[in-house]
Design an enzyme around this catalytic site. Sequence first.
Site, PDB file in Angstrom:
ATOM      1  N   TYR A   1     -16.728  -8.513 -53.629  1.00  0.00           N
ATOM      2  CA  TYR A   1     -16.873  -7.791 -52.455  1.00  0.00           C
ATOM      3  C   TYR A   1     -18.576  -7.908 -52.407  1.00  0.00           C
ATOM      4  O   TYR A   1     -18.889  -8.102 -51.225  1.00  0.00           O
ATOM      5  CB  TYR A   1     -16.471  -6.246 -52.364  1.00  0.00           C
ATOM      6  CG  TYR A   1     -15.175  -5.923 -52.051  1.00  0.00           C
ATOM      7  CD1 TYR A   1     -14.150  -6.290 -52.355  1.00  0.00           C
ATOM      8  CD2 TYR A   1     -15.049  -5.088 -50.745  1.00  0.00           C
ATOM      9  CE1 TYR A   1     -12.885  -5.965 -52.126  1.00  0.00           C
ATOM     10  CE2 TYR A   1     -13.869  -5.059 -49.985  1.00  0.00           C
ATOM     11  CZ  TYR A   1     -12.563  -5.296 -50.854  1.00  0.00           C
ATOM     12  OH  TYR A   1     -11.547  -5.187 -50.205  1.00  0.00           O
TER      13      TYR A   1
ATOM     14  N   LYS B   1      -6.745  -9.426 -64.166  1.00  0.00           N
ATOM     15  CA  LYS B   1      -6.164 -10.926 -64.101  1.00  0.00           C
ATOM     16  C   LYS B   1      -6.800 -11.325 -65.483  1.00  0.00           C
ATOM     17  O   LYS B   1      -7.458 -12.288 -65.357  1.00  0.00           O
ATOM     18  CB  LYS B   1      -6.458 -11.371 -62.936  1.00  0.00           C
ATOM     19  CG  LYS B   1      -5.591 -12.584 -62.519  1.00  0.00           C
ATOM     20  CD  LYS B   1      -4.357 -12.785 -62.394  1.00  0.00           C
ATOM     21  CE  LYS B   1      -3.545 -13.983 -62.441  1.00  0.00           C
ATOM     22  NZ  LYS B   1      -2.218 -13.896 -62.277  1.00  0.00           N
TER      23      LYS B   1
ATOM     24  N   ASP C   1      -0.581  -9.041 -60.616  1.00  0.00           N
ATOM     25  CA  ASP C   1       0.662  -9.709 -59.920  1.00  0.00           C
ATOM     26  C   ASP C   1       2.012  -8.818 -60.452  1.00  0.00           C
ATOM     27  O   ASP C   1       2.657  -8.587 -59.747  1.00  0.00           O
ATOM     28  CB  ASP C   1       0.988 -11.123 -60.275  1.00  0.00           C
ATOM     29  CG  ASP C   1       0.522 -11.731 -61.464  1.00  0.00           C
ATOM     30  OD1 ASP C   1       0.228 -11.028 -62.429  1.00  0.00           O
ATOM     31  OD2 ASP C   1       0.968 -12.848 -61.817  1.00  0.00           O
TER      32      ASP C   1
ATOM     33  N   ASP D   1      -7.852  -2.735 -53.556  1.00  0.00           N
ATOM     34  CA  ASP D   1      -7.887  -2.696 -52.373  1.00  0.00           C
ATOM     35  C   ASP D   1      -6.482  -3.141 -51.914  1.00  0.00           C
ATOM     36  O   ASP D   1      -5.834  -2.445 -51.265  1.00  0.00           O
ATOM     37  CB  ASP D   1      -8.611  -3.845 -51.777  1.00  0.00           C
ATOM     38  CG  ASP D   1      -8.537  -3.872 -50.201  1.00  0.00           C
ATOM     39  OD1 ASP D   1      -8.480  -2.761 -49.235  1.00  0.00           O
ATOM     40  OD2 ASP D   1      -8.507  -5.159 -49.472  1.00  0.00           O
TER      41      ASP D   1
ATOM     42  N   ASP E   1      -2.820  -0.359 -50.809  1.00  0.00           N
ATOM     43  CA  ASP E   1      -2.113  -0.339 -49.418  1.00  0.00           C
ATOM     44  C   ASP E   1      -0.752  -0.485 -49.976  1.00  0.00           C
ATOM     45  O   ASP E   1       0.094   0.098 -49.143  1.00  0.00           O
ATOM     46  CB  ASP E   1      -2.615  -1.835 -48.927  1.00  0.00           C
ATOM     47  CG  ASP E   1      -3.496  -1.261 -47.621  1.00  0.00           C
ATOM     48  OD1 ASP E   1      -4.285  -0.351 -47.782  1.00  0.00           O
ATOM     49  OD2 ASP E   1      -3.842  -2.171 -46.599  1.00  0.00           O
TER      50      ASP E   1
HETATM   51  C1  IPM Z   1     -10.500  -0.149 -47.747  1.00  0.00           C
HETATM   52  C2  IPM Z   1     -10.286  -1.111 -46.659  1.00  0.00           C
HETATM   53  C3  IPM Z   1     -11.914  -1.973 -46.907  1.00  0.00           C
HETATM   54  C4  IPM Z   1     -11.669  -2.413 -48.147  1.00  0.00           C
HETATM   55  C5  IPM Z   1     -12.341  -2.714 -45.495  1.00  0.00           C
HETATM   56  C6  IPM Z   1     -12.275  -2.138 -44.189  1.00  0.00           C
HETATM   57  C7  IPM Z   1     -13.446  -3.237 -45.896  1.00  0.00           C
HETATM   58  O1  IPM Z   1      -9.416  -2.123 -46.505  1.00  0.00           O
HETATM   59  O2  IPM Z   1     -11.070   0.832 -47.764  1.00  0.00           O
HETATM   60  O3  IPM Z   1      -9.351  -0.346 -48.371  1.00  0.00           O
HETATM   61  O4  IPM Z   1     -11.410  -3.691 -48.160  1.00  0.00           O
HETATM   62  O5  IPM Z   1     -12.372  -1.956 -49.083  1.00  0.00           O
HETATM   63 MG    MG Z   2      -8.027  -1.680 -47.840  1.00  0.00          MG
END
Ligand code: IPM
Ligand code: MG
Length: 358
Positions: free
Chosen positions: A144, A193, A225, A249, A253
Amino acid sequence: MKKKIATLAGDGIGPEVMQQALRVLDAVAARFNHQFEYLSAVVGGSAYEKFNSHCPEETLQVCKKADAILFGSVGGPANEQHLPKWKNCEAASILQLRKQFAFNINIRPIHIFPSLTSISPLKNELIDKGVDILIFRELCGDIYFGKHEMIEENKLRTAKDEAVYNEEQIHCIAIAAFEAAKLRGKKVVSVDKANVLATSKLWREIVVEIAKQYPEIELSHMLVDNCAMQLVLNPMQFDVILTANLFGDILSDLAAALTGSVGLTASASLNAQGFGLYEPSGGSAPDIAGKNIANPVAQILSAALLLHHSFGMVAEAQAIQDAVKQTLQAGIFTKDLVRGNQSAVSTIEFTHHIIKLV
Ligand code: IPM
Ligand code: MG
């Protein structure tokens, strides 16, 4: 206690769910005899409209004056991404704040509410003993914040993203994860990884070193993975997951989706001094903005995390978490949680039920 909270509602559903979180905080303040002062500031597309910047200096100044930051969400509709207002909006606002305040520790609790197991995409037998995972994601390093470049190499358009970690960054997030594990299931799964990446090899080395200070914690390592697969096949095996920025990240999700709605998961981002920013894990959902149908739970639980981590108000945070749990248990759902012929309540009405229970 008297505390100042910077409120950065942002775009899309941000402002309406923020309003609900503040109603809940007001109820907590009344019950527990606190005073919360809200310092509102703009961020994201709404900041761009006013200041030509997604994260203006004015907003940073407000944050610096506050004891903690409650963040909504930023970003615009998919078909408007080319507009300057939305171009690079998420990165320019939230990444900027993370960098500015060195929020290295990101905590994302993943909890499947027993009353909501039926809306999880997973079969019931995979989650029936409860899913309660704490993801610790390093937030200021990795791919990042390394150099990003688009160049021409051998006459070919080429892009490079540099991933960098130093031992201090890994140390900091690992300690936070082990400390948290001590207070719960005493298991840490470190995800990397290491079969490919140098950053992951260093990651593993540091985590193993730190684990020596925590003999009571069971540490295991999992390749990213495999971890994605394990989260889907057997999420109940996890207690604390410790991982790097990009893996965190993606995995957070995936894990949030297991709860049945992205509107349910909150997150905390902390720096070494204990200053924190709290935000829903989901996005700004512009398609449902302003309709009074958004799920305010993630924003309300973000406020609970704020009380807990920034102000040490453990009972107050618990009161909010219990009120959310009881509301869901009573079958009171916003539209995203409803299945079949159940009926939904509005954002405002849902919050009203929570407030009654706080
Ligand atoms: C999160 C989001 C951010 C990230 C984006 C919006 C830059 O997806 O907070 O998980 O990737 O960290
Ligand atoms: Mg995210």
